[in-house]
Design a protein around this motif. Structure first.
Motif, PDB file in Angstrom:
ATOM      1  N   PRO A  52      37.100  30.416  41.384  1.00  0.00           N
ATOM      2  CA  PRO A  52      36.142  31.524  41.258  1.00  0.00           C
ATOM      3  C   PRO A  52      34.955  31.426  42.205  1.00  0.00           C
ATOM      4  N   HIS A  53      35.004  30.521  43.137  1.00  0.00           N
ATOM      5  CA  HIS A  53      33.878  30.323  44.051  1.00  0.00           C
ATOM      6  C   HIS A  53      34.054  31.162  45.308  1.00  0.00           C
ATOM      7  N   ALA A  54      32.974  31.753  45.737  1.00  0.00           N
ATOM      8  CA  ALA A  54      32.978  32.518  46.983  1.00  0.00           C
ATOM      9  C   ALA A  54      32.033  31.834  47.950  1.00  0.00           C
ATOM     10  N   GLY A  55      32.371  31.899  49.215  1.00  0.00           N
ATOM     11  CA  GLY A  55      31.493  31.338  50.230  1.00  0.00           C
ATOM     12  C   GLY A  55      30.171  32.075  50.260  1.00  0.00           C
ATOM     13  N   GLN A  56      29.170  31.438  50.780  1.00  0.00           N
ATOM     14  CA  GLN A  56      27.827  31.989  50.787  1.00  0.00           C
ATOM     15  C   GLN A  56      27.752  33.325  51.525  1.00  0.00           C
ATOM     16  N   ASN A  57      28.578  33.527  52.530  1.00  0.00           N
ATOM     17  CA  ASN A  57      28.522  34.761  53.314  1.00  0.00           C
ATOM     18  C   ASN A  57      29.725  35.662  53.086  1.00  0.00           C
ATOM     19  N   GLU A  58      30.453  35.455  51.995  1.00  0.00           N
ATOM     20  CA  GLU A  58      31.648  36.252  51.733  1.00  0.00           C
ATOM     21  C   GLU A  58      31.309  37.464  50.869  1.00  0.00           C
ATOM     22  N   TYR A  59      31.539  38.635  51.410  1.00  0.00           N
ATOM     23  CA  TYR A  59      31.337  39.847  50.623  1.00  0.00           C
ATOM     24  C   TYR A  59      32.535  40.056  49.721  1.00  0.00           C
ATOM     25  N   GLY A  60      32.278  40.584  48.529  1.00  0.00           N
ATOM     26  CA  GLY A  60      33.352  40.873  47.592  1.00  0.00           C
ATOM     27  C   GLY A  60      33.645  39.743  46.637  1.00  0.00           C
ATOM     28  N   GLY A  61      32.994  38.606  46.791  1.00  0.00           N
ATOM     29  CA  GLY A  61      33.264  37.490  45.891  1.00  0.00           C
ATOM     30  C   GLY A  61      34.624  36.877  46.173  1.00  0.00           C
ATOM     31  N   SER A  62      35.207  36.267  45.161  1.00  0.00           N
ATOM     32  CA  SER A  62      36.476  35.572  45.347  1.00  0.00           C
ATOM     33  C   SER A  62      37.674  36.433  44.978  1.00  0.00           C
ATOM     34  N   VAL A  63      37.430  37.705  44.670  1.00  0.00           N
ATOM     35  CA  VAL A  63      38.506  38.658  44.387  1.00  0.00           C
ATOM     36  C   VAL A  63      38.337  39.817  45.357  1.00  0.00           C
ATOM     37  N   GLN A  64      39.320  40.027  46.216  1.00  0.00           N
ATOM     38  CA  GLN A  64      39.267  41.118  47.187  1.00  0.00           C
ATOM     39  C   GLN A  64      39.909  42.363  46.590  1.00  0.00           C
ATOM     40  N   ILE A  65      39.303  43.524  46.836  1.00  0.00           N
ATOM     41  CA  ILE A  65      39.821  44.799  46.329  1.00  0.00           C
ATOM     42  C   ILE A  65      40.383  45.585  47.511  1.00  0.00           C
ATOM     43  N   LEU A  66      41.698  45.730  47.537  1.00  0.00           N
ATOM     44  CA  LEU A  66      42.374  46.446  48.618  1.00  0.00           C
ATOM     45  C   LEU A  66      42.994  47.734  48.084  1.00  0.00           C
ATOM     46  N   PRO A  67      42.436  48.892  48.461  1.00  0.00           N
ATOM     47  CA  PRO A  67      43.077  50.152  48.094  1.00  0.00           C
ATOM     48  C   PRO A  67      44.335  50.368  48.941  1.00  0.00           C
ATOM     49  N   LEU A  68      45.470  50.519  48.267  1.00  0.00           N
ATOM     50  CA  LEU A  68      46.728  50.800  48.953  1.00  0.00           C
ATOM     51  C   LEU A  68      46.895  52.301  49.165  1.00  0.00           C
ATOM     52  N   SER A  69      46.377  53.076  48.212  1.00  0.00           N
ATOM     53  CA  SER A  69      46.422  54.525  48.307  1.00  0.00           C
ATOM     54  C   SER A  69      45.274  55.084  47.473  1.00  0.00           C
ATOM     55  N   PRO A  70      44.405  55.869  48.070  1.00  0.00           N
ATOM     56  CA  PRO A  70      44.331  56.134  49.498  1.00  0.00           C
ATOM     57  C   PRO A  70      43.869  54.887  50.254  1.00  0.00           C
ATOM     58  N   ARG A  71      44.286  54.786  51.510  1.00  0.00           N
ATOM     59  CA  ARG A  71      43.855  53.668  52.357  1.00  0.00           C
ATOM     60  C   ARG A  71      42.458  53.979  52.896  1.00  0.00           C
ATOM     61  N   LEU A  72      41.577  53.000  52.812  1.00  0.00           N
ATOM     62  CA  LEU A  72      40.216  53.203  53.298  1.00  0.00           C
ATOM     63  C   LEU A  72      40.180  53.458  54.794  1.00  0.00           C
ATOM     64  N   LYS A  73      41.092  52.838  55.524  1.00  0.00           N
ATOM     65  CA  LYS A  73      41.139  53.059  56.974  1.00  0.00           C
ATOM     66  C   LYS A  73      41.420  54.526  57.273  1.00  0.00           C
ATOM     67  N   ASP A  74      42.306  55.147  56.512  1.00  0.00           N
ATOM     68  CA  ASP A  74      42.610  56.564  56.713  1.00  0.00           C
ATOM     69  C   ASP A  74      41.401  57.443  56.392  1.00  0.00           C
ATOM     70  N   GLY A 106      29.713  29.159  38.180  1.00  0.00           N
ATOM     71  CA  GLY A 106      29.270  28.027  37.385  1.00  0.00           C
ATOM     72  C   GLY A 106      29.876  28.122  36.002  1.00  0.00           C
ATOM     73  N   GLN A 107      29.363  27.331  35.089  1.00  0.00           N
ATOM     74  CA  GLN A 107      29.935  27.262  33.750  1.00  0.00           C
ATOM     75  C   GLN A 107      29.905  28.624  33.046  1.00  0.00           C
ATOM     76  N   ASN A 108      28.821  29.377  33.199  1.00  0.00           N
ATOM     77  CA  ASN A 108      28.669  30.631  32.469  1.00  0.00           C
ATOM     78  C   ASN A 108      28.818  31.881  33.336  1.00  0.00           C
ATOM     79  N   HIS A 109      28.933  31.734  34.642  1.00  0.00           N
ATOM     80  CA  HIS A 109      29.026  32.886  35.543  1.00  0.00           C
ATOM     81  C   HIS A 109      30.132  32.639  36.560  1.00  0.00           C
ATOM     82  N   SER A 110      30.942  33.642  36.799  1.00  0.00           N
ATOM     83  CA  SER A 110      31.897  33.541  37.897  1.00  0.00           C
ATOM     84  C   SER A 110      32.443  34.921  38.221  1.00  0.00           C
ATOM     85  N   THR A 111      33.038  35.002  39.370  1.00  0.00           N
ATOM     86  CA  THR A 111      33.752  36.194  39.765  1.00  0.00           C
ATOM     87  C   THR A 111      34.949  36.339  38.842  1.00  0.00           C
TER      88      THR A 111
END
Length: 182
Positions: free
Chosen positions: A66-88, A143-148
């Motif tokens: 559940p740890h994310a790097g200090q400069n990682e946006y989105g935390g440790s779970v990435q959200i990828l829209p398959l439809s609609p695609r954000l690129k489109d 941490g013990q009480n907080h995580s992604t």
């Protein structure tokens, strides 16, 4: 010693499954077939209700969960829209944004370098994809009480989807769509 987070912390895995089953029961969990061992949830949401778009989403755990790097946006779970695609959507919106703001430098200044607020690019397999930025790293605590968690990341993504649809429909301004103004 277990390599994957879900093997080394089976209690966390069970908590993730319980939260998703409680709040998003239509989502199912699987393992990516790319040899990475990463788990993902997949399902559909329609946060804006009837008349809103149906979004087919993948919630992909990073191996560091559940740890994310200090400069990682989105935390440790990435959200990828398959439809609609954000690129489109971004490709469709960029010419309209360019008309409004005139030049690319001005577009970037307004936070719309990708044509949509609160998204980021990352590699997924061999392709570059656009992901929903569900959290700024400074707001994610582990941490013990907080995580992604997948459930919390998906909750933030649903909020983003509602605001994105409102922005795309011209119901809210660029300023409201920008971080910190809603």
């Amino acid at each position: 010693m277990a390599y994957y987070w879900y093997q080394s912390d089976p209690q966390l895995y069970q908590m993730e499954v319980a939260a998703m089953q409680k709040f998003f029961p239509s989502f199912t969990i699987s393992q990516l077939q790319d040899g990475s061992g990463r788990l993902y949830w997949r399902g559909k949401v329609q946060p804006a209700g009837q008349g809103g778009m149906v979004w087919d989403l993948m919630l992909i755990y990073k191996n560091s969960h559940p740890h994310a790097g200090q400069n990682e946006y989105g935390g440790s779970v990435q959200i990828l829209p398959l439809s609609p695609r954000l690129k489109d959507i971004a490709d469709k919106m960029m010419p309209l944004i360019m008309q409004t703001y005139g030049d690319y430098d001005n577009v970037v200044q307004h936070g719309f370098g990708l044509g949509l607020p609160h998204i980021y690019r990352d590699q997924f397999g061999r392709n570059e994809e656009y992901f929903i930025c569900s959290a700024d790293p400074k707001y994610f605590k582990t941490g013990q009480n907080h995580s992604t968690s997948a459930a919390s990341a998906l909750s933030w993504a649903c909020k983003w989807i509602i605001l994105c649809e409102m922005w795309l429909n011209g119901e809210i301004s660029d300023d409201v769509a920008m971080e910190g103004n809603y």
